[in-house]
Design a protein around this motif. Structure first.
Motif, PDB file in Angstrom:
ATOM      1  N   ALA A   1      24.287   6.917 -26.515  1.00 27.52           N
ATOM      2  CA  ALA A   1      24.142   7.936 -25.478  1.00 27.52           C
ATOM      3  C   ALA A   1      22.679   8.122 -25.125  1.00 27.52           C
ATOM      4  N   PHE A   2      22.419   8.436 -23.850  1.00 26.17           N
ATOM      5  CA  PHE A   2      21.064   8.679 -23.347  1.00 26.17           C
ATOM      6  C   PHE A   2      21.112   9.935 -22.488  1.00 26.17           C
ATOM      7  N   ILE A   3      20.256  10.894 -22.823  1.00 28.89           N
ATOM      8  CA  ILE A   3      20.094  12.090 -21.991  1.00 28.89           C
ATOM      9  C   ILE A   3      18.693  12.047 -21.401  1.00 28.89           C
ATOM     10  N   GLY A   4      18.604  12.179 -20.104  1.00 24.72           N
ATOM     11  CA  GLY A   4      17.317  12.140 -19.425  1.00 24.72           C
ATOM     12  C   GLY A   4      16.962  13.485 -18.833  1.00 24.72           C
ATOM     13  N   LEU A   5      15.898  14.087 -19.326  1.00 22.77           N
ATOM     14  CA  LEU A   5      15.387  15.341 -18.773  1.00 22.77           C
ATOM     15  C   LEU A   5      14.406  14.987 -17.665  1.00 22.77           C
ATOM     16  N   GLY A   6      14.955  14.692 -16.483  1.00 24.36           N
ATOM     17  CA  GLY A   6      14.141  14.266 -15.354  1.00 24.36           C
ATOM     18  C   GLY A   6      13.775  12.802 -15.441  1.00 24.36           C
ATOM     19  N   GLY A   7      13.032  12.346 -14.441  1.00 20.09           N
ATOM     20  CA  GLY A   7      12.516  10.986 -14.453  1.00 20.09           C
ATOM     21  C   GLY A   7      13.477   9.957 -13.892  1.00 20.09           C
ATOM     22  N   ASN A   8      13.022   8.714 -13.955  1.00 19.09           N
ATOM     23  CA  ASN A   8      13.751   7.566 -13.416  1.00 19.09           C
ATOM     24  C   ASN A   8      13.570   6.439 -14.422  1.00 19.09           C
ATOM     25  N   PHE A   9      14.100   6.639 -15.620  1.00 18.04           N
ATOM     26  CA  PHE A   9      13.791   5.823 -16.789  1.00 18.04           C
ATOM     27  C   PHE A   9      14.016   4.334 -16.550  1.00 18.04           C
ATOM     28  N   VAL A  10      15.177   3.970 -16.023  1.00 19.65           N
ATOM     29  CA  VAL A  10      15.503   2.548 -15.866  1.00 19.65           C
ATOM     30  C   VAL A  10      14.534   1.867 -14.909  1.00 19.65           C
ATOM     31  N   ARG A  11      14.054   2.619 -13.934  1.00 17.27           N
ATOM     32  CA  ARG A  11      13.128   2.053 -12.948  1.00 17.27           C
ATOM     33  C   ARG A  11      11.702   1.997 -13.495  1.00 17.27           C
ATOM     34  N   ALA A  12      11.365   2.890 -14.421  1.00 21.34           N
ATOM     35  CA  ALA A  12       9.991   3.014 -14.896  1.00 21.34           C
ATOM     36  C   ALA A  12       9.640   2.030 -16.002  1.00 21.34           C
ATOM     37  N   ILE A  13      10.632   1.526 -16.720  1.00 22.56           N
ATOM     38  CA  ILE A  13      10.381   0.724 -17.916  1.00 22.56           C
ATOM     39  C   ILE A  13      10.173  -0.751 -17.586  1.00 22.56           C
ATOM     40  N   PRO A  14       9.592  -1.519 -18.515  1.00 23.89           N
ATOM     41  CA  PRO A  14       9.459  -2.973 -18.322  1.00 23.89           C
ATOM     42  C   PRO A  14      10.808  -3.675 -18.447  1.00 23.89           C
ATOM     43  N   GLU A  15      10.784  -4.982 -18.196  1.00 25.24           N
ATOM     44  CA  GLU A  15      11.950  -5.858 -18.436  1.00 25.24           C
ATOM     45  C   GLU A  15      13.178  -5.340 -17.688  1.00 25.24           C
ATOM     46  N   ARG A  16      12.987  -5.031 -16.402  1.00 33.55           N
ATOM     47  CA  ARG A  16      14.024  -4.331 -15.650  1.00 33.55           C
ATOM     48  C   ARG A  16      15.369  -5.058 -15.590  1.00 33.55           C
ATOM     49  N   GLU A  17      15.355  -6.353 -15.337  1.00 32.43           N
ATOM     50  CA  GLU A  17      16.629  -7.057 -15.161  1.00 32.43           C
ATOM     51  C   GLU A  17      17.477  -6.987 -16.424  1.00 32.43           C
ATOM     52  N   LEU A  18      16.871  -7.268 -17.557  1.00 31.43           N
ATOM     53  CA  LEU A  18      17.603  -7.223 -18.819  1.00 31.43           C
ATOM     54  C   LEU A  18      18.026  -5.796 -19.149  1.00 31.43           C
ATOM     55  N   MET A  19      17.140  -4.837 -18.892  1.00 33.63           N
ATOM     56  CA  MET A  19      17.446  -3.452 -19.223  1.00 33.63           C
ATOM     57  C   MET A  19      18.620  -2.929 -18.392  1.00 33.63           C
ATOM     58  N   GLU A  20      18.667  -3.254 -17.110  1.00 31.48           N
ATOM     59  CA  GLU A  20      19.781  -2.799 -16.291  1.00 31.48           C
ATOM     60  C   GLU A  20      21.093  -3.406 -16.768  1.00 31.48           C
ATOM     61  N   GLU A  21      21.053  -4.661 -17.156  1.00 37.47           N
ATOM     62  CA  GLU A  21      22.254  -5.308 -17.674  1.00 37.47           C
ATOM     63  C   GLU A  21      22.746  -4.614 -18.942  1.00 37.47           C
ATOM     64  N   LYS A  22      21.856  -4.378 -19.866  1.00 41.47           N
ATOM     65  CA  LYS A  22      22.253  -3.797 -21.153  1.00 41.47           C
ATOM     66  C   LYS A  22      22.570  -2.308 -21.040  1.00 41.47           C
ATOM     67  N   TRP A  23      21.968  -1.629 -20.066  1.00 42.65           N
ATOM     68  CA  TRP A  23      22.210  -0.194 -19.903  1.00 42.65           C
ATOM     69  C   TRP A  23      23.699   0.086 -19.673  1.00 42.65           C
ATOM     70  N   ARG A  24      24.376  -0.820 -19.011  1.00 41.80           N
ATOM     71  CA  ARG A  24      25.790  -0.618 -18.689  1.00 41.80           C
ATOM     72  C   ARG A  24      26.671  -0.623 -19.932  1.00 41.80           C
ATOM     73  N   GLY A  25      26.085  -0.982 -21.071  1.00 38.05           N
ATOM     74  CA  GLY A  25      26.824  -0.928 -22.321  1.00 38.05           C
ATOM     75  C   GLY A  25      26.722   0.412 -23.022  1.00 38.05           C
ATOM     76  N   ILE A  26      25.916   1.335 -22.480  1.00 40.88           N
ATOM     77  CA  ILE A  26      25.803   2.678 -23.056  1.00 40.88           C
ATOM     78  C   ILE A  26      27.097   3.445 -22.801  1.00 40.88           C
ATOM     79  N   ASP A  27      27.517   4.221 -23.779  1.00 40.22           N
ATOM     80  CA  ASP A  27      28.768   4.966 -23.642  1.00 40.22           C
ATOM     81  C   ASP A  27      28.597   6.220 -22.790  1.00 40.22           C
ATOM     82  N   LEU A  28      27.446   6.891 -22.920  1.00 42.96           N
ATOM     83  CA  LEU A  28      27.220   8.152 -22.214  1.00 42.96           C
ATOM     84  C   LEU A  28      25.813   8.195 -21.642  1.00 42.96           C
ATOM     85  N   SER A  29      25.707   8.449 -20.347  1.00 50.07           N
ATOM     86  CA  SER A  29      24.413   8.619 -19.681  1.00 50.07           C
ATOM     87  C   SER A  29      24.427   9.955 -18.948  1.00 50.07           C
ATOM     88  N   VAL A  30      23.492  10.831 -19.308  1.00 53.19           N
ATOM     89  CA  VAL A  30      23.396  12.165 -18.707  1.00 53.19           C
ATOM     90  C   VAL A  30      22.010  12.304 -18.094  1.00 53.19           C
TER      91      VAL A  30
END
Length: 760
Positions: free
Chosen positions: A459-488
């Motif tokens: 699970a990932f809770i984001g208090l503001g921001g645009n985490f997926v866009r701000a971090i390095p390795e965007r292509e891999l991160m977007e792919e793996k992010w979809r495996g998270i069970d809960l995104s808030v």
């Protein structure tokens, strides 16, 4: 159809009529013209609200207009008349929205209702606040706490941040990455080792006494424009300002103060930098090593002739450790290697050192141009070394000034948003709230990304921001992010991070700082800390964008109540009813920093936290200020041996704040209508066989089995050193390997990414 770039070198000053025209354009575009008078009355003013843009200091006696172009843009962006309602989401699938640009997504306006992702329709659908909290809490209760991440962007108030970190620790983890991990974490590692404090040492009043400013890796015109007021006053005392930066930025060249009628009418700007040196990306350590060599040689000559000493020998003897080792390293450094690594001429370094050596009160300003390299920690510590050589820390009018980004990113860390347990008074919190906090370090940003890639984050809770866009390795991160069970995501506007969904995803819309936050006890006050460690009160003055919005403290409290067992020592509801009670809790946890917190809210200019290094007390292992010998002259991952590898600087435009893109006018660089550009030295462009106004492909020059390549960049011949190129963040984050970070701090190394460039 892709936008084509227009490039016309900008020859007007920072500020001036260009800034005024920009504000009119953005106020009109966001249908927020009615907000303009409020900027004059309330923005960064006593009794008003603090800017949500940069963290630059607020004076005790504010200017008539205590805001800059970017601060006004941020306010118009928040005060927009546009709304992103449930009807908008009914018209657009998430898959469709993933094709929208960053600008177009946020330009739809303020989020108004809590939303939950529905996989069957591929749309966000409205959910009640009650159901959202209950569902999120139920899911969080099923996870191992250490498999979850609570991220904070840097804008949340001290009150919200304190509640958020307490929620995480009561839940059972220290996984509290924040935006400082991506920018000034290097500072937080480097300065404690050198001088015993993780923050800068200057106050705003020190600029009134300084007789020299030196800056490394900071673009003042875009990143902290209100600092130009202080710099203008420094120049009017005829004090020199020495700038090291690969690009010539207009903010460092000229400034026309919009609040000075005669200057505006006469178009007679103030020259800011008196010496400007365009070093190669990652060459700062080498340039400073050269300056140190010159200072030592000048001091040798002064001793021999009985003249004025350059080094502060008494300060070094009484307050410093490690000078002998540092001196030996400096004397042994080879000039040819220094010049090759820095990209400068020896005469340039000598001229900078001469100015530095003559001054009596020096302020050293720096930004991410120092922190975001492999040897970012060494770069910051090398700047500290220069200041220690001349005794320029702990005296009025002198000191270190790291310029922070988000408006409360420094304050968040002060009240516990930290993955390192050594930074948090866990024993005090344990007693205060009757629980046993987790005692092992949590995950910072890069470590959280590594865990997401490895599939360990539930699970990932984001208090503001645009985490997926701000971090390095965007292509891999977007792919793996979809495996998270809960995104808030607690947010004010739609961004790409909200569209890279997990199995369950929620959008929780919140108030902005400039809006009236009314709770049971009445309108509330929140607080934040600026770059100079001063704490300020902020009172919203505008009606909220929608009646359905909740405040950040209310959202955090409801999430905590839905997740955690009741604890009579943690009065979530009482805190939400009266934020003064949260401040009392903060004071109890941090009595030295927040003494008489509620009584000092309206101190003119804010009240400063006590910083030992300001008083020449060094809270280091040696009990002294430590000279540190850098590991190498180049801070980059690129070793400089392959002439076909350039060092890419990722940077922001004038129409941008972090990942928020306000438009396509990088006015101060003369670049318009497109962000898919790369600035190159003309000789490099010709050498790589790219036609004038042609397009290029950038490919990361590493061999780790992953191809990182982006095409379609329009090439602009720009005044930039050979061997260096520049393009926009966050577009180029896909080129930055996740493992390219600063040693020790793990700050992504985004300021000298090794790339190969070819015609596309």
């Amino acid at each position: 159809m892709a936008r084509r770039a227009r490039y016309t070198p900008y020859d007007q000053p920072t500020g001036g009529w260009g800034s005024v025209k920009s504000l009119v354009k953005h106020a009109t575009r966001q249908k927020a013209v009615a907000s303009a008078p409020g900027l004059m009355r309330h923005h960064n003013k006593p009794g008003g609200y603090m800017c949500t843009s940069c963290a630059w200091a607020k004076p005790g006696k504010p200017h008539l207009a205590e805001f800059c172009e970017n601060g006004a843009k941020a306010t118009f962006w928040e005060r927009t008349a546009k709304r992103t309602t449930p009807d908008f989401f009914a018209r657009h699938t998430v898959s469709d929205l993933l094709g929208w640009s960053d600008y177009d997504l946020e330009n739809e306006g303020r989020l108004t209702h809590p939303m939950r992702y529905d996989a069957a329709s591929d749309r966000y659908v409205e959910v009640s606040w009650q159901d959202a909290f209950a569902e999120i809490g139920a899911k969080l209760r099923t996870y191992e706490p250490k498999d979850t991440v609570f991220y904070a962007s840097g804008r949340a108030s001290l009150e919200t941040s304190y509640m958020y970190q307490l929620f995480a620790r009561l839940y059972g983890h220290n996984n509290l990455p924040d935006s400082s991990n991506m920018c000034h974490e290097t500072t937080s590692v480097a300065l404690p080792q050198s001088i015993g404090t993780p923050v800068g040492t200057v106050l705003l009043e020190d600029f009134e006494k300084a007789d020299c400013i030196v800056s490394f890796g900071q673009n003042v015109g875009t990143n902290a424009p209100r600092l130009l007021h202080q710099l203008q006053e420094v120049r009017e005392r005829d004090a020199p300002i020495v700038v090291f930066n690969p690009l010539r930025e207009r903010g460092w060249e000229e400034f026309a103060n919009p609040q000075r009628v005669t200057q505006m009418l006469a178009n007679a700007p103030t020259q800011i930098a008196t010496q400007y040196y365009q070093l190669r990306a990652g060459g700062d350590i080498a340039a400073m090593m050269g300056m140190a060599k010159v200072l030592l040689a000048s001091d040798d000559a002064a001793k021999a002739d009985g003249g004025r000493r350059i080094l502060d020998e008494a300060f070094i003897a009484e307050h410093c450790h490690g000078f002998a080792e540092f001196e030996a390293a400096v004397r042994a450094a080879d000039w040819d290697e220094i010049l090759a690594a820095s990209g400068l001429q020896r005469a340039e370094i000598e001229a900078a050192a001469a100015t530095f050596g003559k001054a009596e009160r020096i302020i050293a300003i720096y930004g991410m141009g120092l922190t975001q390299h492999r040897l970012g920690v060494d770069s910051v510590q090398m700047l500290v070394n220069l200041m220690l050589m001349r005794g320029q820390i702990g005296v009025p009018g002198a000191g270190l000034c790291p310029v922070r980004g988000h408006s409360n990113v420094q304050g968040q860390r002060t009240v516990g948003i930290a993955e390192k347990v050594e930074l948090v008074p866990l024993d005090q919190m344990a007693e205060q709230f009757g629980f046993e906090p987790p005692r092992e370090d949590g995950m910072a940003t890069v470590e959280a990304c590594e865990a997401i890639v490895a599939g360990r984050v539930r699970a990932f809770i984001g208090l503001g921001g645009n985490f997926v866009r701000a971090i390095p390795e965007r292509e891999l991160m977007e792919e793996k992010w979809r495996g998270i069970d809960l995104s808030v995501q607690i947010a004010t506007k739609l961004n790409r991070s909200h569209l890279v969904v997990g199995a369950a995803s929620y959008l929780l819309p919140t108030l902005v700082r400039s809006e009236i936050d009314t709770q049971e006890s009445g309108p509330q006050i929140v607080t934040m800390e600026d770059s100079t460690t001063c704490i300020h009160a902020s009172r919203g003055t505008w009606t909220p964008a929608a009646e359905t919005l909740l405040s950040e403290p209310r959202i955090v409290a409801e999430l905590a109540k839905a997740t955690l067992p009741a604890n009579p020592k943690v009065p979530w509801d009482a805190w939400v009813a009266d934020y003064a009670m949260i401040r009392d809790a903060i004071e109890a946890s941090y009595p030295d920093d927040f003494r008489d917190f509620n009584q000092r809210l309206d101190t003119p200019g804010g009240f400063p936290r006590p910083i030992a290094a300001r008083e020449r007390r060094w809270e280091t292992e040696t009990g002294r200020a430590n000279f540190k010998v850098p590991k190498a002259l180049s801070a980059s991952f690129d070793d400089g041996t392959d002439p076909d590898v350039l060092r890419l600087i990722t940077l922001r435009s004038n129409d941008q704040f972090n990942t928020t893109v306000y438009g396509y006018a990088d006015r101060l660089r003369g670049i318009h209508d497109s962000r898919m550009i790369v600035m190159m030295n003309r000789q490099d462009r010709v050498r790589f066989g790219i036609a004038e106004k042609g397009t290029a492909r950038l490919t990361t020059a590493v061999d780790d089995g992953i191809l990182r390549s982006m095409g379609g960049f329009e090439v602009i011949d720009y005044d930039i050193p050979a061997g260096t190129c520049a393009a926009y963040y966050p577009e180029c984050n896909a080129l930055i390997p996740l493992w390219h970070f600063a040693e020790e701090s793990k700050t992504p190394a985004a300021k000298s990414v090794p790339v190969r460039v070819g015609a596309d």
